[in-house]
Each structure stands twice: as C-alpha cells, then as structure tokens.
Scaffold this motif. Sequence first.
Motif, PDB file in Angstrom:
ATOM      1  N   ILE A 130      -8.998   7.193  -0.088  1.00  0.00           N
ATOM      2  CA  ILE A 130      -8.576   6.047   0.821  1.00  0.00           C
ATOM      3  C   ILE A 130      -7.081   5.907   0.762  1.00  0.00           C
ATOM      4  O   ILE A 130      -6.341   5.777   1.635  1.00  0.00           O
ATOM      5  N   TYR A 131      -6.589   5.699  -0.625  1.00  0.00           N
ATOM      6  CA  TYR A 131      -5.304   5.107  -0.808  1.00  0.00           C
ATOM      7  C   TYR A 131      -4.509   6.097  -1.676  1.00  0.00           C
ATOM      8  O   TYR A 131      -5.143   6.699  -2.651  1.00  0.00           O
ATOM      9  N   GLY A 132      -3.367   6.093  -1.549  1.00  0.00           N
ATOM     10  CA  GLY A 132      -2.165   6.761  -2.565  1.00  0.00           C
ATOM     11  C   GLY A 132      -1.389   5.841  -2.795  1.00  0.00           C
ATOM     12  O   GLY A 132      -0.792   4.934  -2.098  1.00  0.00           O
ATOM     13  N   GLN A 133      -0.703   6.243  -3.933  1.00  0.00           N
ATOM     14  CA  GLN A 133       0.340   5.330  -4.357  1.00  0.00           C
ATOM     15  C   GLN A 133       1.563   6.122  -4.952  1.00  0.00           C
ATOM     16  O   GLN A 133       1.173   6.960  -5.906  1.00  0.00           O
ATOM     17  N   HIS A 134       2.907   5.794  -4.511  1.00  0.00           N
ATOM     18  CA  HIS A 134       3.979   6.219  -5.425  1.00  0.00           C
ATOM     19  C   HIS A 134       4.924   5.005  -5.562  1.00  0.00           C
ATOM     20  O   HIS A 134       5.795   4.664  -4.545  1.00  0.00           O
ATOM     21  N   MET A 167      -2.910  18.408  -1.446  1.00  0.00           N
ATOM     22  CA  MET A 167      -1.747  18.732  -0.465  1.00  0.00           C
ATOM     23  C   MET A 167      -1.154  17.455  -0.340  1.00  0.00           C
ATOM     24  O   MET A 167       0.171  17.307  -0.143  1.00  0.00           O
ATOM     25  N   PHE A 168      -1.945  16.400  -0.031  1.00  0.00           N
ATOM     26  CA  PHE A 168      -1.135  14.980   0.273  1.00  0.00           C
ATOM     27  C   PHE A 168      -0.702  14.443  -0.833  1.00  0.00           C
ATOM     28  O   PHE A 168       0.723  13.914  -0.807  1.00  0.00           O
ATOM     29  N   GLN A 169      -1.080  14.497  -1.990  1.00  0.00           N
ATOM     30  CA  GLN A 169      -0.503  14.019  -3.145  1.00  0.00           C
ATOM     31  C   GLN A 169       0.840  15.020  -3.406  1.00  0.00           C
ATOM     32  O   GLN A 169       1.826  14.258  -4.301  1.00  0.00           O
ATOM     33  N   LEU A 170       1.084  16.102  -2.995  1.00  0.00           N
ATOM     34  CA  LEU A 170       2.254  16.720  -3.283  1.00  0.00           C
ATOM     35  C   LEU A 170       3.448  16.528  -2.512  1.00  0.00           C
ATOM     36  O   LEU A 170       4.308  16.268  -2.799  1.00  0.00           O
ATOM     37  N   HIS A 171       2.994  16.249  -0.985  1.00  0.00           N
ATOM     38  CA  HIS A 171       3.931  16.152   0.019  1.00  0.00           C
ATOM     39  C   HIS A 171       4.011  14.870   0.743  1.00  0.00           C
ATOM     40  O   HIS A 171       5.095  14.374   1.392  1.00  0.00           O
ATOM     41  N   ARG A 178      -0.137   9.436  -6.571  1.00  0.00           N
ATOM     42  CA  ARG A 178      -1.484   9.394  -7.230  1.00  0.00           C
ATOM     43  C   ARG A 178      -2.400   8.654  -6.340  1.00  0.00           C
ATOM     44  O   ARG A 178      -2.042   7.465  -5.633  1.00  0.00           O
ATOM     45  N   PRO A 179      -3.589   9.203  -6.421  1.00  0.00           N
ATOM     46  CA  PRO A 179      -4.813   8.280  -5.547  1.00  0.00           C
ATOM     47  C   PRO A 179      -5.035   7.194  -6.346  1.00  0.00           C
ATOM     48  O   PRO A 179      -4.952   6.970  -7.388  1.00  0.00           O
ATOM     49  N   VAL A 180      -5.426   6.056  -5.550  1.00  0.00           N
ATOM     50  CA  VAL A 180      -5.797   4.872  -6.140  1.00  0.00           C
ATOM     51  C   VAL A 180      -7.215   5.007  -6.514  1.00  0.00           C
ATOM     52  O   VAL A 180      -8.174   5.532  -5.895  1.00  0.00           O
ATOM     53  N   VAL A 224       2.567   2.108  -0.927  1.00  0.00           N
ATOM     54  CA  VAL A 224       1.087   2.529  -0.848  1.00  0.00           C
ATOM     55  C   VAL A 224       0.802   3.018   0.379  1.00  0.00           C
ATOM     56  O   VAL A 224       0.954   2.467   1.483  1.00  0.00           O
ATOM     57  N   TYR A 225      -0.044   4.032   0.481  1.00  0.00           N
ATOM     58  CA  TYR A 225      -0.216   4.856   1.497  1.00  0.00           C
ATOM     59  C   TYR A 225      -1.921   4.535   1.798  1.00  0.00           C
ATOM     60  O   TYR A 225      -2.527   4.481   1.107  1.00  0.00           O
ATOM     61  N   VAL A 226      -2.017   4.342   3.222  1.00  0.00           N
ATOM     62  CA  VAL A 226      -3.388   4.202   3.857  1.00  0.00           C
ATOM     63  C   VAL A 226      -3.933   5.523   4.585  1.00  0.00           C
ATOM     64  O   VAL A 226      -3.149   5.610   5.703  1.00  0.00           O
ATOM     65  N   ASN A 227      -4.532   6.246   3.838  1.00  0.00           N
ATOM     66  CA  ASN A 227      -4.912   7.519   4.560  1.00  0.00           C
ATOM     67  C   ASN A 227      -6.315   7.433   5.404  1.00  0.00           C
ATOM     68  O   ASN A 227      -6.361   8.255   6.279  1.00  0.00           O
ATOM     69  N   LEU A 228      -7.169   6.739   4.753  1.00  0.00           N
ATOM     70  CA  LEU A 228      -8.434   6.717   5.476  1.00  0.00           C
ATOM     71  C   LEU A 228      -8.870   5.143   5.846  1.00  0.00           C
ATOM     72  O   LEU A 228      -8.396   4.338   5.146  1.00  0.00           O
ATOM     73  N   PHE A 229      -9.448   4.915   6.986  1.00  0.00           N
ATOM     74  CA  PHE A 229      -9.716   3.624   7.567  1.00  0.00           C
ATOM     75  C   PHE A 229     -11.164   3.263   7.234  1.00  0.00           C
ATOM     76  O   PHE A 229     -12.112   3.682   8.263  1.00  0.00           O
TER      77      PHE A 229
END
Length: 528
Positions: free
Chosen positions: A437-441, A360-364, A32-34, A445-450
């Motif tokens: 910018i961030y996702g979380q599961h 697509m990022f949230q899926l995979h 899920r996106p932050v 914690v995912y950092v996608n954009l800087f």
Amino acid sequence: MNSPLLLSQTVLAGLLLTGAAQAQAVADYPIRPVPFTQVKLADNFWLPRLKTNTDVTIPASFQRCEATNRVKNFEMAAAKSGKFATTFPFDDTDIYKTIEGASYSLSLYPDEHLKEYVDVLIKKVAAAQEPDGYFYTARTIDPAHPHAWAGKERWEKERELSHELYNSGHLYEAAVAHYQATGQKNFLDIALKNADLVCATFGSGKRAVAPGHEIVEMGLVKLYRVTGQPKYLQTAKFFLDQRGQYKGYDPKSKDEWRNGQYWQDDKPVVAQTEAVGHAVRAEYLYSAMADVAALTGDKPLLAAVDTIWNNMVAKKMYVQGGTGSVPGGERFGDNYELPNTTAYNETCASVADVYWNQRMFQLHGDAKYADIMEKVLYNGLISGVGLDGKSFFYSNAMQIKNTAAFPQSEPARAGWFDCSCCPTNLARLFPSLPGYIYGQHNRDVYVNLFVSGTADLTVNKKRVQLVQQNNYPWDGALKFTVNPAASTDFNLLLRVPGWAREQAMPSNLYTFATPAGEPKKGRYQNQR
C-alpha cells in the motif's frame, strides 16, 4: 465515481510528479515498502478476503498437502524409504508457499494452533534435508530411482525439467517470511544450509546453469538482505548472467522450446527486449533482474528490465491485467497476440506480476507501476480464487461462448489441481498485501493503493500515524488523516490513478471508449 482525491486536511497542494525518476546506480531500491506489519487494514474489500485466506485458504491448503501426500513425501525422504507419492518434482513448493502464507498471517492474526502446526511441519521438512543441505524429495526418497524429470545425478536436468533450484527458491522465500514474522530461525537455518550448498556448487569456475524455472534468484536476494552475506547476491547475479550462454538451442527455430525462449534463455538478460516464454518464469526472472539491478547498480540490467516492462504493458497484457495469452506452454505470445477466446492468464502469472511491478515502482517511483499493480490485484488476480477461499481458477478466461456449433460450459473452479501452484501462491500473497500500500523514501511517503486502515510510520526520525478512510473501489472519495507524534515536515504523495486521468493503461494498448474530457493530471499529487 466521486473525485479520487478528497483529503480531510489540505495543507499545501502543488508539485506534480509527471514522470519516472531518472535511472541511476543505487546501493538498493530508492523506495522501500512500508512493512506489512506496520499497516493494519480496516476496509470492506480486502480485509474480509484476507480473513478468509487465514480462516479457510491456508488451512485448506495444508489439509490438501496432507491428503495428496505432499507431506508424506517429506516423511519418506526423512526415512529414505518409499516411492515419491505425487505427480511433479516441484510439489514440495506447495508446502513452502503455504508456510510462507501462514507466517505472514500469524503476524496479522496470531493463532497458537496454526503456529504449532507450522512448527511440526518445519520439523518434518528439516528431517528430509540431506546432511550437506541438499533438498529435493523427488530424489532423496530413493536416490537410485529418482523422479523421471530429475536426472540420475543432482542438477543434471535443472535447465529443463528438474526444478531443483525452483524448489530451493520457494524454500528461501518461505523461510525469510517465517523468520521475519516469528523471529524464529529454525526454518531460516534450513534454507541457509541449502543456499550454502547452492553457492558452493554454482558460480564462476564451478557448475553453471540458467535455472529452468526462475525464483531461486529472488530467494537468494532475500537471504542476502537477511544475512548481509554477499555470496547470496553474487550467486543470484550469476544465475542471471548464465542466460543466453547455452549452446544446445537452435536459434533459427521458431519453437520456443528449441530456441530457448520458453526458459528466457535465448539471449543474455541484458540483451532481452521482450516478455517471452512461460509467463510465470518470465515475471519471476524480471523481478530478480530488478532486485539485482537495484542492489548492484547494474545499468544495462536496469535498462533491459525497463525495456521488457514497456513491451509487456504496450503489447502483451490483457485489459484486466492478465498475462500469458497462449495455453500451450502457459506463455507470452507474439506482440499483440491477445485473443479473448483462448486467453490463458494463469493466476500465478498475476501473482508474479504484482511482485514485479512492486519492484519497478521501488526502482523508479512512477505511479504507472502501481496502476498496473492495482489493475492486476482487483481484476486479473482476484478472479483466481472464489469468495469461499477454497475454490480456484488455474487460468482466467476472457470469453466463454455457448452456441450450438461450439457448446462450452462455464469454467468450474476446482479445490485443488495436480499442479497446484496457483492456490498456494494466492495463500502467500494475500496476507502480505498490506505491504504493497505504501512506499517511503526519506521524507517522501507514497500512497499507491487505496485501502482503508492505519499505517505507523517513522519519518524524519519521528513517528507518524497515517489513517486512510474510503470505500474503494466502489467510491473514489478518499480521506487521509495525519497524526504525527510531534511536529514534522514531510511529503505525502498520493497516486492519481490512470483511470482518473483518462488512461486505461500506461501505454496506448487500450483506451477508454468515451473519455471524460478532463485535463490530464500528474501521476502523483504532493500534499505537504
């Protein structure tokens, strides 16, 4: 550039994630996106652009909606008197999209004057709604003489021209944004009343149609998330399932309008394998396919959207992330049909592409989707608006020739268009950018954009503040500071960009002319 990964504190490096997670049936997106409200920007690239969007783009969009009679259409619909005063029946959506952008903006930059204006505008919108929830000023103003695209009866030309459900989709998206940003239900109640009518009208044993311009599917999913009412998700899936069912097309024709491809209606969605037809409609459809696949665990639907994404990235995307190469129909061309001299690259298609790749990022959980999202944001999309915040490109050229034989002037930005979908689409995307910018599961914690700024997270039921500092995209040095409220253990997954791994695209469509020769790295690096 300097090294793309420079941490203030290296705790435990290792565990490279080199591929996508296996597709599986899920009750929702695994990641899920932050929320954008939990991310505060402090960078020199995006923050000034978001401020310009707030100070210039949104007010200019509202002013132009007033000056071009878009607001007047709602006033006449409320009075049931007058003549539809703009060009297209989907002009209503420019107001919805600007309200959506203003709602996001109010969360970032509280503005009492803007809030009061939006409240007044919502009242005008509410007054134009028919008693049963129907919403479409192009008919309501004068039902006996509706817009030429509308048909004599409701929904009669929805498949091809009317955009009735398209208008509804943008209404839903705006209403959810307004509710989430303000906590007020005045706009949401309007949208729900219309959605209830749509659900009562369309479905198994009722009226059936594949919406001509997709987005109602995405909007219905958002209403489902807000209310928890299954009928909204079920109707979104019903609209997806209607594609490929219409018998009025000529499947042997190479004309996309005659064979149904223009509307992505030539095959059932689960049988589609290529990005085809009008690019904006297509990418809204593919976003909705991802939504419904995530929420229902529909494996064939998931496989189809994966296949279509691979086709686009490997065969139908320009090097700067633009999509929709063919001016006639604003559509995808054949595989590898990517001429620079006639590139169309509608700004709205880039907006839709950001929505799709986020899903697509949230899926995979694969960084390749964030790679594309970054490419589009910094190149194919941002060119659509001038630094002044009030001049725009509808299409984004790849090459302009100025010769004696073929004299062409440089394309000029415009403040508005008869079909002004792109300016208002940008107005709604920009203030929501912190949410990409961030996702979380769970504990990942995912950092996608800087993008420099501060994110307030909850990980393992404990509050964590994550501070990102950089001068991206001008410099690749990144610094992260983790400030947990209490001792906790979690994975901070940093995207290693494709460009840092000698990969121009997550496909072989483009390659760098002079690779740096460094060994390839995994797509995410885990800092635990």
